[in-house]
Design an enzyme around this catalytic site. Sequence first.
Site, PDB file in Angstrom:
ATOM      1  N   ARG A  87      34.263  43.937  47.401  1.00  0.00           N
ATOM      2  CA  ARG A  87      34.763  45.138  47.044  1.00  0.00           C
ATOM      3  C   ARG A  87      33.954  45.363  45.943  1.00  0.00           C
ATOM      4  NH1 ARG A  87      39.598  49.250  46.552  1.00  0.00           N
ATOM      5  NH2 ARG A  87      39.875  48.374  45.089  1.00  0.00           N
ATOM      6  N   ARG A 105      49.295  45.092  42.424  1.00  0.00           N
ATOM      7  CA  ARG A 105      49.297  46.141  43.369  1.00  0.00           C
ATOM      8  C   ARG A 105      50.558  46.282  44.641  1.00  0.00           C
ATOM      9  NH1 ARG A 105      43.231  46.684  43.034  1.00  0.00           N
ATOM     10  NH2 ARG A 105      43.691  48.934  43.459  1.00  0.00           N
ATOM     11  N   ARG A 107      51.589  58.570  45.405  1.00  0.00           N
ATOM     12  CA  ARG A 107      51.695  57.344  45.209  1.00  0.00           C
ATOM     13  C   ARG A 107      53.502  56.693  45.160  1.00  0.00           C
ATOM     14  NH1 ARG A 107      46.790  55.390  44.549  1.00  0.00           N
ATOM     15  NH2 ARG A 107      46.116  53.344  43.708  1.00  0.00           N
ATOM     16  N   ARG A 159      35.330  46.257  40.146  1.00  0.00           N
ATOM     17  CA  ARG A 159      36.620  46.910  39.313  1.00  0.00           C
ATOM     18  C   ARG A 159      37.273  45.947  38.800  1.00  0.00           C
ATOM     19  NH1 ARG A 159      39.312  51.231  43.640  1.00  0.00           N
ATOM     20  NH2 ARG A 159      41.520  49.859  42.547  1.00  0.00           N
ATOM     21  N   LYS A 189      40.666  53.263  51.944  1.00  0.00           N
ATOM     22  CA  LYS A 189      40.845  55.195  52.379  1.00  0.00           C
ATOM     23  C   LYS A 189      39.249  55.979  52.088  1.00  0.00           C
ATOM     24  CE  LYS A 189      44.715  54.499  49.506  1.00  0.00           C
ATOM     25  NZ  LYS A 189      44.561  52.821  49.551  1.00  0.00           N
TER      26      LYS A 189
HETATM   27  N1  LIG Z   1      37.328  49.013  58.875  1.00  0.00           N
HETATM   28  C1  LIG Z   1      36.882  47.951  57.045  1.00  0.00           C
HETATM   29  N2  LIG Z   1      37.275  46.334  57.737  1.00  0.00           N
HETATM   30  C2  LIG Z   1      36.721  45.359  56.872  1.00  0.00           C
HETATM   31  N3  LIG Z   1      35.990  46.039  56.035  1.00  0.00           N
HETATM   32  C3  LIG Z   1      36.839  47.455  55.058  1.00  0.00           C
HETATM   33  C4  LIG Z   1      37.459  48.054  56.162  1.00  0.00           C
HETATM   34  N4  LIG Z   1      36.909  49.334  55.227  1.00  0.00           N
HETATM   35  C5  LIG Z   1      37.251  49.285  54.292  1.00  0.00           C
HETATM   36  N5  LIG Z   1      36.518  47.978  53.637  1.00  0.00           N
HETATM   37  C6  LIG Z   1      36.107  47.058  52.749  1.00  0.00           C
HETATM   38  O1  LIG Z   1      37.108  46.518  52.271  1.00  0.00           O
HETATM   39  C7  LIG Z   1      37.107  47.283  50.632  1.00  0.00           C
HETATM   40  C8  LIG Z   1      38.368  47.919  50.484  1.00  0.00           C
HETATM   41  O2  LIG Z   1      38.036  49.718  51.347  1.00  0.00           O
HETATM   42  P1  LIG Z   1      38.521  50.620  50.325  1.00  0.00           P
HETATM   43  O3  LIG Z   1      37.992  51.675  50.804  1.00  0.00           O
HETATM   44  O4  LIG Z   1      37.665  50.938  48.468  1.00  0.00           O
HETATM   45  O5  LIG Z   1      40.268  50.708  49.902  1.00  0.00           O
HETATM   46  P2  LIG Z   1      41.145  51.665  49.256  1.00  0.00           P
HETATM   47  O6  LIG Z   1      40.583  52.852  48.421  1.00  0.00           O
HETATM   48  O7  LIG Z   1      42.016  52.125  50.071  1.00  0.00           O
HETATM   49  O8  LIG Z   1      41.912  51.149  48.317  1.00  0.00           O
HETATM   50  C9  LIG Z   1      35.519  47.373  50.133  1.00  0.00           C
HETATM   51  O9  LIG Z   1      35.388  46.158  50.334  1.00  0.00           O
HETATM   52  C10 LIG Z   1      35.688  48.003  51.777  1.00  0.00           C
HETATM   53  O10 LIG Z   1      34.159  47.977  51.651  1.00  0.00           O
END
Ligand SMILES: Nc1ncnc2c1ncn2[C@@H]1O[C@H](COP(=O)(O)OP(=O)(O)O)[C@@H](O)[C@H]1O
Length: 214
Positions: free
Chosen positions: A123, A167, A88, A156, A13
């Site tokens: 992440r 979670r 949520r 984080r 997201k």
């Molecule tokens: N389509 C994707 N393919 C692989 N990794 C992704 C993809 N989208 C996001 N990520 C990675 O997965 C992790 C979680 O994404 P994030 O955008 O922070 O998720 P959310 O906001 O839903 O918790 C991050 O490290 C991000 O870079």
Amino acid sequence: MRIILLGAPGAGKGTQAQYLMGKFGIPQISTGDMLRSAIKAGTEMGLAAKKVMDEGKLVSDDIIIGLVKERIAQDDCKDGFLLDGFPRTIPQADAMKDAGVSVDHVIEFDVPDDVIVDRMGGRRVHPASGRVYHVVYNPPKEEGKDDVTGEELIIRDDDKEETVRARLGIYHEQTQPLVDYYSAEAEAGNCAYHKLDGTQPVETVSAQLGELLG
Ligand SMILES: Nc1ncnc2c1ncn2[C@@H]1O[C@H](COP(=O)(O)OP(=O)(O)O)[C@@H](O)[C@H]1O
């Protein structure tokens, strides 16, 4: 253009919020980022929230609803906004509806739990902007540094595997019911509902979003 991004933690997201903000010029409202900055500022609300978040649990509906209402009343939200991580729970969705806040699009990011656990370990985030990276799937230009400011990226506290599993459990229990909730809203003509395969590469998901929201 009022958009809700719905999906498990780690579904992508925040990553796609970056893309959508650029494309549509609307702000991202991430309740997680708002809470984390309250924690950093050491406010009373922040301290209370930290304890709950470190256990992988959800902060109370009252606190979150207050934060969001205050935020969307600000001037930069007049042409729309992206809600990332809110609502949520069903009570939060009801509270938003009762407050007369309508939405145009609800976008569900569908990603299996095992893919999520794998993603969260890699992440990295830039706390000041909310920009998010992955060491393998979406790496920054320079290792450990934010692309725009060059500042250090962090891991984080709640991205530890144990906390991620907690979670995900809470997501399935409390947030996934919103899939049915907003599907019903869409059937009643109150918004559009889109489900995306969030296991695809970042650019593929962005391209699909661009097409959907045109
Ligand atoms: N389509 C994707 N393919 C692989 N990794 C992704 C993809 N989208 C996001 N990520 C990675 O997965 C992790 C979680 O994404 P994030 O955008 O922070 O998720 P959310 O906001 O839903 O918790 C991050 O490290 C991000 O870079």
